[in-house]
Structures are given as structure tokens and as C-alpha cells.
Scaffold this active site. Structure first.
Site, PDB file in Angstrom:
ATOM      1  N   GLU A  37       1.727 -10.535 -14.525  1.00 42.84           N
ATOM      2  CA  GLU A  37       0.884 -10.017 -13.311  1.00 42.84           C
ATOM      3  C   GLU A  37      -0.292  -9.680 -13.743  1.00 42.84           C
ATOM      4  O   GLU A  37      -1.433 -10.036 -12.613  1.00 42.84           O
ATOM      5  CB  GLU A  37       1.538  -8.573 -13.212  1.00 42.84           C
ATOM      6  CG  GLU A  37       2.996  -8.672 -12.369  1.00 42.84           C
ATOM      7  CD  GLU A  37       2.879  -9.828 -10.985  1.00 42.84           C
ATOM      8  OE1 GLU A  37       1.812  -9.656 -10.291  1.00 42.84           O
ATOM      9  OE2 GLU A  37       3.792 -10.484 -10.635  1.00 42.84           O
ATOM     10  N   TYR A 120      -0.060  -1.656  -7.292  1.00 49.17           N
ATOM     11  CA  TYR A 120       0.598  -2.860  -7.364  1.00 49.17           C
ATOM     12  C   TYR A 120       1.304  -3.123  -8.610  1.00 49.17           C
ATOM     13  O   TYR A 120       2.567  -3.994  -8.346  1.00 49.17           O
ATOM     14  CB  TYR A 120      -0.527  -4.037  -7.033  1.00 49.17           C
ATOM     15  CG  TYR A 120      -0.167  -5.440  -7.101  1.00 49.17           C
ATOM     16  CD1 TYR A 120       0.549  -5.903  -6.156  1.00 49.17           C
ATOM     17  CD2 TYR A 120      -0.401  -5.874  -8.366  1.00 49.17           C
ATOM     18  CE1 TYR A 120       0.840  -7.260  -6.410  1.00 49.17           C
ATOM     19  CE2 TYR A 120      -0.090  -7.263  -8.584  1.00 49.17           C
ATOM     20  CZ  TYR A 120       0.834  -8.012  -7.623  1.00 49.17           C
ATOM     21  OH  TYR A 120       0.988  -9.282  -7.919  1.00 49.17           O
ATOM     22  N   ASP A 138       0.265  -7.550  -2.333  1.00 50.92           N
ATOM     23  CA  ASP A 138      -0.655  -8.114  -2.990  1.00 50.92           C
ATOM     24  C   ASP A 138      -1.408  -8.857  -1.908  1.00 50.92           C
ATOM     25  O   ASP A 138      -1.099  -8.902  -0.589  1.00 50.92           O
ATOM     26  CB  ASP A 138      -0.508  -8.977  -4.230  1.00 50.92           C
ATOM     27  CG  ASP A 138       0.434 -10.328  -3.808  1.00 50.92           C
ATOM     28  OD1 ASP A 138       0.915 -10.276  -2.347  1.00 50.92           O
ATOM     29  OD2 ASP A 138       0.519 -11.262  -4.624  1.00 50.92           O
TER      30      ASP A 138
END
Ligand code: SF4
Length: 353
Positions: A37, A120, A138
Site C-alpha cells: 500500500e 486510508y 483512495d
């Protein structure tokens, strides 16, 4: 709000037949999800994939990462940009090692408290690893939802973020959070892309008002358009007897702890003749010290989020050893590859050394 079950179903169906095979998919290892990520926040999947594989080979688990030196971590990050993210990864790995006995914490709040992890990333880790019901919102998700619901709320405000997160949570409903989050992110990344999406072949084409009204390119809405400023960098590749000189950035900026040639920064371009005539050099070299000087690369452009950089590289041979300040080191030129550097330096080293 209208019934959203059909959206959930279409997204999951689409994902099942269109998802890409990626090494961090199908794993519930929070460390690997975290690394992927963070890498993917700043690069396209194709480029990120190479970095991910190299990074995981060298640092296969949180303890190996925590035990490594920061400079080695930066070296593996070299070229990705946003070096503070690599420094935060390293610091957070040390927290997991020291405060959680090397085991990733399994609740959202503890994950969120780790350095460099925002809402996030915490949602991505906890939903992919443990199926906790946190929607991941996102850029891909903002884009898709803003078009599908024709949302005029700007995405770069706290209010906007809350609104979109609540909407994503509602659409998630009772399906597996990990599966849903991956599906909606992948949909935005592959189907509802930023420019010229293939709306005619989209499963939502009959229900999408942005497509129906031909306003797809107007969404998502942003409040603050980023203003960029130019910055001109003049790097001096100083050579003497097989040695060169590197400066290490100690400021808190994005290039902190990276090495680069000594430089002059200017908000305006400086013409080569002006630079030479006025001896605009790093403070430890004077015009009398210079044996030869050559402009090797001029105005190489590099775009950052708030800055456009133009880098010029000037090769300089000296006729005697300079006295260097303690922010500069003298190294054998052939050893330069060992030092973590940023993109512009990397470009110069690849093309000129
Ligand atoms: S129809 Fe076009 S704009 Fe609407 S969701 Fe599909 S790809 Fe996105």
C-alpha cells in the site's frame, strides 16, 4: 439514499472476472499489505511491482525491516520518491518490534497510531488482513463514486472525505470488507480511469449520471488546485584524483538523509555565463581552484507535488584539494552507487557515469 445493493453485486462480479494477479493479493499478511500500500501510493502498479518484490526479498518481515539501518532502507526505496514514507515505514517497523513483540497489532486504532499510517492505509491493512469493516477510500474510489452519484462535494476537504467514506461503507453492506475494498479500488484503477474511461463497456453505463450527462471529466471535484513553483538546482560533480564530493540533506524535506552533489538552489534560472562569470559555486570551491568546468546536463525536469525542479549538472575538475564543510563528504567516485540518492542524481549517474 437509494438502494445500493445492485452496485455492490456488480462491483464484486466485475472484480471476479477482471482483477489483476498481483503478489500482494490473496495474502492476509499485514506486513506485506502495508508495504504494498505504501509503495502503491506513489507509483503505478507496474513500477511498484519491481520495488515491492525487491523490498520484500530483502526485508521479508517486520523484524528484518526494523533491524536494518535507515540508509539501507532508503537505498531500497531509491527512485520511488517521497522518502519520508520509507523513513516512516522503518520507524513504524521498530515500534511493532519494540512495543508489540514483532507482531502486527490487529485493531484499527493501534494500526492507525503507527508512524506514517493514515486512515486510508489503516483501513486497507485491517480490512485485507482481518476483514474488519473499514472502507478504503483512495483516489480510485473517490473518482468512481463521485461520477456514479454525481457528487459535487470536493474530495480534498475533511467534510468530503467523511461523506465519501460513509457512502463507501453503505455500499459495502454485508459483503466481505476485504473483498469489497479490493473490488471498488480495482474498478476505479482499471475501468473508471481518470481520462476517457470506456463508459460504453462499463457495467454501470445505464445507471451512471456522469456518463449520461457527458460530464465524466468534471468529476471528482477538488477545492484546492495545487499551485506549483519552479526551482532550479545546479549540481556540481566535483572531481579530483578519482574522488568526488557528496552533500547529505539534513533538512526535514522530502530528500532528508539522501546524498547528492553539492549544489546551488535558485527560484530563477541562472544562465551558464552568469553562473561562471559571478562564480556562483558551492561555498567551498572558488574560481581559482577550478581547472575545468563543463555543463553536462541542462534543465532536466522533475515534477513533485508542489514543485517543478530543473536540474543542471556541471562537471568540475579541481586543481587542488578543497577544504570541505562537515555537511559534505569526500568519497571514491567508484563507490558512489553505495549511497542512497534521489531520482535526479540517479538519472545523472545512469547516463553520465
Ligand atoms: S460509466 Fe464511465 S464514468 Fe460511469 S462508472 Fe462507468 S466508467 Fe465510470
Amino acid at each position: 439514499m437509494e438502494n445500493t445493493e445492485f452496485i455492490t453485486k456488480k462491483l464484486i462480479d466485475w472484480y471476479k472476472s477482471n482483477q489483476r494477479t498481483l503478489p500482494w493479493r490473496g495474502t492476509n499478511n499485514p506486513y506485506k499489505i502495508w508495504i504494498s500500500e505504501i509503495i502503491l501510493q506513489q507509483t503505478r502498479v507496474v513500477q511498484g511491482l519491481e520495488y515491492y518484490i525487491r523490498f520484500i526479498e530483502r526485508f521479508p518481515d517486520v523484524k528484518t525491516l526494523a533491524d536494518a539501518e535507515e540508509q539501507e532502507v532508503l537505498k531500497y526505496w531509491q527512485g520511488l520518491g517521497y522518502y519520508s514514507r520509507a523513513r516512516n515505514l522503518h520507524a513504524a517497523a521498530r515500534t511493532v518490534r519494540d512495543q508489540y513483540a514483532g507482531k502486527f497489532p490487529e485493531d484499527y486504532e493501534s494500526v492507525l497510531n503507527l508512524k506514517g499510517i493514515g486512515e486510508y492505509t489503516a483501513a486497507a491493512i485491517t480490512s485485507f488482513a482481518w476483514d474488519l469493516p473499514y472502507p478504503v477510500v483512495d483516489g480510485n474510489v473517490f473518482r468512481f463514486l463521485s461520477r456514479l452519484f454525481l457528487i459535487d462535494e470536493p474530495i480534498d476537504t475533511q467534510k468530503g472525505k467523511k461523506y465519501f467514506t460513509a457512502l463507501a461503507g453503505q455500499i459495502m453492506g454485508n459483503v466481505s470488507p476485504g473483498l469489497f475494498n479490493q473490488a471498488i479500488m480495482e474498478f476505479g484503477a482499471l475501468q473508471c480511469i481518470p481520462s476517457s474511461p470506456d463508459c460504453m463497456n462499463c457495467p454501470f453505463c445505464d445507471n451512471c449520471p456522469a456518463y449520461g450527462k457527458r460530464v465524466v471529466s468534471d468529476y471528482p471535484v477538488k477545492k484546492n488546485k495545487t499551485k506549483t513553483k519552479d526551482l532550479y538546482l545546479y549540481y556540481f560533480h566535483i572531481r579530483r584524483n578519482g574522488f568526488t564530493y557528496l552533500y547529505i540533506r539534513k533538512d526535514k524535506g522530502i530528500w532528508q538523509n539522501l546524498f547528492e552533489f553539492p549544489l546551488i538552489e535558485s527560484e530563477k534560472a541562472i544562465e551558464p555565463e552568469v553562473l561562471i562569470k559571478n562564480a556562483i559555486f558551492p561555498e567551498f570551491i572558488s574560481a581559482e581552484n577550478i581547472d575545468s568546468l563543463r555543463f553536462v546536463v541542462q534543465n532536466r525536469k522533475h515534477v513533485l507535488s508542489h514543485r517543478i525542479l530543473y536540474a543542471t549538472f556541471i562537471e568540475v575538475s579541481l586543481n587542488e584539494e578543497p577544504e570541505i564543510p562537515n555537511t559534505v563528504i569526500r568519497i571514491k567516485e567508484k563507490d558512489i552507487e553505495q549511497y542512497p540518492v534521489h531520482r535526479l542524481m540517479e538519472y545523472y549517474m545512469k547516463t553520465q557515469l
